[in-house]
Motif scaffolding. Sequence first.
Motif, short mmCIF file in Angstrom:
data_model
loop_
_atom_site.label_atom_id
_atom_site.label_comp_id
_atom_site.label_asym_id
_atom_site.label_seq_id
_atom_site.Cartn_x
_atom_site.Cartn_y
_atom_site.Cartn_z
N SER A 1 0.88 -1.12 0.07
CA SER A 1 0.40 -0.31 0.64
C SER A 1 0.77 1.36 0.05
CB SER A 1 -0.42 0.06 1.56
OG SER A 1 0.06 0.15 2.88
N ASN B 1 3.51 4.14 -1.53
CA ASN B 1 4.10 4.47 -2.51
C ASN B 1 5.99 4.17 -2.39
OD1 ASN B 1 5.85 6.63 -0.57
ND2 ASN B 1 3.98 8.02 -1.86
N GLN C 1 7.88 5.79 0.73
CA GLN C 1 7.93 5.50 1.65
C GLN C 1 8.22 3.80 2.10
OE1 GLN C 1 3.29 5.70 1.17
NE2 GLN C 1 2.85 7.61 1.86
N PRO D 1 1.62 17.52 6.04
CA PRO D 1 0.87 17.04 6.12
C PRO D 1 -0.22 15.56 5.42
CG PRO D 1 0.37 19.21 5.18
CD PRO D 1 1.50 19.48 5.50
N GLY D 2 -0.80 15.34 5.64
CA GLY D 2 -0.91 13.79 5.20
C GLY D 2 -0.23 13.43 4.25
N SER D 3 0.80 13.52 4.25
CA SER D 3 1.67 12.24 3.76
C SER D 3 2.51 11.13 3.49
CB SER D 3 3.17 13.26 2.79
OG SER D 3 4.31 13.44 4.11
N GLY D 4 1.53 10.41 4.44
CA GLY D 4 1.96 9.41 4.82
C GLY D 4 2.89 9.23 6.31
N LYS D 5 3.53 10.24 6.75
CA LYS D 5 4.25 9.97 7.34
C LYS D 5 4.69 9.02 8.54
CE LYS D 5 4.98 14.52 8.88
NZ LYS D 5 3.54 15.01 7.88
N THR D 6 3.47 9.12 9.35
CA THR D 6 2.79 8.14 10.68
C THR D 6 2.55 6.79 10.34
OG1 THR D 6 1.45 10.17 10.93
CG2 THR D 6 1.40 8.29 12.47
N HIS D 7 1.30 6.49 8.95
CA HIS D 7 1.36 5.49 8.16
C HIS D 7 2.68 5.09 7.86
CE1 HIS D 7 -1.15 3.03 5.60
NE2 HIS D 7 -0.35 2.75 5.01
N GLN E 1 4.50 21.94 11.03
CA GLN E 1 3.61 21.55 11.70
C GLN E 1 4.20 22.14 13.45
OE1 GLN E 1 0.74 18.64 10.61
NE2 GLN E 1 1.69 18.12 9.10
N TYR F 1 -1.80 12.63 0.59
CA TYR F 1 -3.25 11.41 0.04
C TYR F 1 -4.29 12.25 1.24
CZ TYR F 1 0.71 8.21 -1.48
OH TYR F 1 1.17 8.08 -2.39
N ARG F 2 -4.52 12.73 1.79
CA ARG F 2 -5.55 13.03 3.34
C ARG F 2 -6.80 13.71 2.50
NH1 ARG F 2 -2.91 15.19 7.86
NH2 ARG F 2 -2.62 13.13 8.29
N GLY G 1 -2.25 15.43 13.76
CA GLY G 1 -1.62 14.32 13.44
C GLY G 1 -3.00 13.71 13.29
N GLU H 1 -6.89 13.19 11.27
CA GLU H 1 -7.68 13.57 10.19
C GLU H 1 -9.56 13.15 10.39
OE1 GLU H 1 -5.58 11.11 7.28
OE2 GLU H 1 -7.30 9.61 7.65
N ARG I 1 -5.74 19.11 8.78
CA ARG I 1 -6.57 17.62 9.15
C ARG I 1 -8.14 17.51 8.12
NH1 ARG I 1 -3.19 16.64 11.36
NH2 ARG I 1 -2.07 18.40 9.94
P1 ATP Z 1 0.78 14.88 9.56
O1 ATP Z 1 1.43 15.58 9.17
O2 ATP Z 1 -0.76 15.59 9.06
O3 ATP Z 1 0.96 14.06 11.54
P2 ATP Z 1 0.79 11.84 8.49
O4 ATP Z 1 2.23 12.30 7.33
O5 ATP Z 1 0.84 11.50 9.55
O6 ATP Z 1 0.38 14.00 8.23
P3 ATP Z 1 -0.42 9.95 7.87
O7 ATP Z 1 -1.76 10.27 8.95
O8 ATP Z 1 0.01 9.35 8.11
O9 ATP Z 1 -0.16 10.95 6.91
O10 ATP Z 1 -1.82 9.00 6.22
C1 ATP Z 1 -3.03 10.37 6.01
C2 ATP Z 1 -3.59 9.90 5.11
O11 ATP Z 1 -3.14 9.06 3.90
C3 ATP Z 1 -4.05 8.78 6.26
O12 ATP Z 1 -5.91 8.26 5.85
C4 ATP Z 1 -3.29 7.97 5.93
O13 ATP Z 1 -4.39 6.46 5.68
C5 ATP Z 1 -3.24 7.35 4.29
N1 ATP Z 1 -2.26 7.27 3.16
C6 ATP Z 1 -0.81 7.32 3.95
N2 ATP Z 1 -0.13 7.15 2.57
C7 ATP Z 1 -0.89 6.01 1.90
C8 ATP Z 1 -0.88 5.51 0.62
N3 ATP Z 1 0.52 5.10 0.15
N4 ATP Z 1 -1.59 5.46 -0.13
C9 ATP Z 1 -3.04 5.74 0.02
N5 ATP Z 1 -2.75 6.17 1.53
C10 ATP Z 1 -2.34 6.50 2.09
#
Ligand code: ATP
Length: 744
Positions: free
Chosen positions: A11, A13, A16, A33-39, A247, A279-280, A593, A595, A630
């Motif tokens: 799942s 990219n 990541q 934000p929302g770039s999937g860092k926590t993911h 942030q 992705y958010r 963090g 959403e 968010r």
């Molecule tokens: P923040 O800076 O706000 O903490 P973040 O960078 O930690 O944001 P995440 O919370 O990890 O971002 O991810 C944001 C959303 O994007 C989540 O719903 C996550 O499931 C989704 N997401 C992350 N990576 C992918 C991906 N490669 N494909 C699809 N969805 C993704």
Amino acid sequence: TAQAENPILRSLNAAQRRAVTSNASTVAILAGPGSGKTHTLTSRVVWLVQQTGYQPSDIVVATFTVKAAREMKERIGKVLGPECERKIVLGTFHSIARRYLSAYGKHIGLDSKFGIADDGDSRAIIQRICKRHDFNIDPGFARSWISKKKAKGHATEPASNKKQPENPSLNECYREYQEHLERSNLLDYDDLLVRCVELLREYPACVSNIQAVLIDEYQDTNGIQYDLMKLFAQARQRITIVGDPDQSIYGWRSAEIRNLYRLLRDYPETDEISLEENYRSSQSILDVSLTVIQQDKKRYQKVLLPVHTKGARPVLRKLKSSAAEGDWIVSEIKRAVMMFGDMLTYEDVAILLRSASLSRHIEAALGKAGLAYRMIGGHKFYERKEIKILLDYLRAIYQPDNNDAIARIINVPRRGIGDTTIKRLIEEAEQQKMSLWSLLRKHCQGTRKATTKILPKMEQKLNTELLRLISNLQTQAQQITENSQQDLVSLIEKLLSQLNFKQYLESEYPEDHEQRWQSVQEFLSLANDFVRDSANLEDELLPEIENVDQVKDDSILGRFLANVALASDAQKNDDGAEKKSLITISTIHAAKGLEWPIVFVPSVYAGSIPHSRAEDLDEERRLLYVAMTRAQVLLYLSCPLYGSQGMGTKVELSPFVSPFASAAFAKQGTSFNRPVLEVVAKILGRDLPSEKAIFAKLPAMFSPEDNLFPVDPVDTRDAEGLDDSEGYRPKGTKRQRLNNQGYN
Ligand code: ATP
Ligand code: MG
């Protein structure tokens, strides 16, 4: 290869994936934000366990909020199983530090049964000291001065830029405050970190097992936390951090940016990875958010591109008054939830506030409309009077040398002991260098007469109603074992019945005793949840390390109290609430963090955001940026003509919403036509609602006087002045950009 097959990577990219599988010992992911860092961070934990064979118990993960920790644990548990979920050392820096201190603190001379003084406690102690000595200092100021003082000597704490003359009474206040904490065997929030640094420095064996340290929201770590990170990683030096300087919203800006630079300097081999896709959020939400943050010309610029299409246009609405703002929010929520049929529920809605005090008119409007909500980040629940009393009793039972707790309950429920007597007793105990508890006991048992006079009748009351009650419950608390898990709840129940607490509430609060009793019930169910979900002693124990002696504090009461003291979000999760779909009200700070599909940011006016007392305007702007990012599919900003503070002062739209940004917003409301519905469904990965489902909701949700379509004719133009599909792409290499900012 393993990479192609592993479902965890499927799942992700490419960038990541590279971050998850990097073999570098230090990995830094800086991205928007929302770039999937926590993911990505969560996936890396799974990867490390699966592919490198690290034991879950040898991995430390620090998150910023309790809620984030919970969510991360859940995800890890889903992939790796409950055993792993339990063993991994994952939590906020404070909760991790507490675990290490209660397990190994005795090596630095700490009593393993320490209590935690939360912010309110610290403030109260300081206030008392100031009052006693007639110090002319603001307790809040003294509190943060002491906090900074404690952090001094740690890696990156900046030298205080404003040279303030050392105030002798501040020093005196600090000294007495610290003495008081020590005498009561309490650690405040700073002490938890400071003492843990001390422990890991002097006794590195207790982290000799740690294979990897991972940190989320790195931009908001402070100097002590930086030290802690290094110390946790001292055995293997494997660190992964993720963060976003845009942030950073917890003050100390220079310290945070310096932490980032320091990492690159301390670990020059760091593998720097950027994630560039968001992705958010829908593209239009991302676009307006970027117009806000890009006003900061000094920031470290990053690429952030939308993966989704435009979707509904964000709304910026001006309203007559705060009350009108609340009503408007309610009607927009109803309209959205209705128009999306079963695709969106109240659960999907968050209202994010610059400060908790702004919630009143929102709560009133929701209440009027009969919409249920939960509050995050306001500490509200544990601050209720009836809950504080119960907590003080429990603290006294757990730790009778906690003078503050004892002092607060001596005369609650009323036992005819006046404030002056209590004050004298406290002073006497202090002079005698003994705890208030021992003084009272000696006094009532007649082994030592206190000089403070207490009438014999009162003395007897004290003896039977307070001292004996606490001793008895202490015995019961000590008997609680892990096998009879209900006992924490029955302990509290016993406390309630022995205090006649229901009657006490009835007589003391004739107007709202029912409500208060209700929150006591909630408290019981929180205790029950705690026992059920996380009170397993196993959850708390650190892994066995050869030749390292661990204190196994099996007191469930102690762990429950620590959990309460460290809970940044005291929200209710009882079954009833879960079944109901609740709107979330949160401070922006506590929403970091997280959403939600639908986000409202009310009161976007100068004085609120930026806050009138804020020192750092850039940080205020980042706060608004955090709030806006968010949102996944619908974003609403609003601003009343008259603010809620003061007597209806006229206010202006926040300067952060520049004329340029404001052009990107719809001004009235947003239209939910088919194309918008489709984008929403796609972003959220949900099914499009049937028309039947939409119409089915209609009569149930609206009363005849509701204006269903308060919106101007649909505005389908693209936002002027906004690049159509570009997102943001800065110039120069990353190193060059860092250098340009003067961070080297
Ligand atoms: P923040 O800076 O706000 O903490 P973040 O960078 O930690 O944001 P995440 O919370 O990890 O971002 O991810 C944001 C959303 O994007 C989540 O719903 C996550 O499931 C989704 N997401 C992350 N990576 C992918 C991906 N490669 N494909 C699809 N969805 C993704
Ligand atoms: Mg995150």
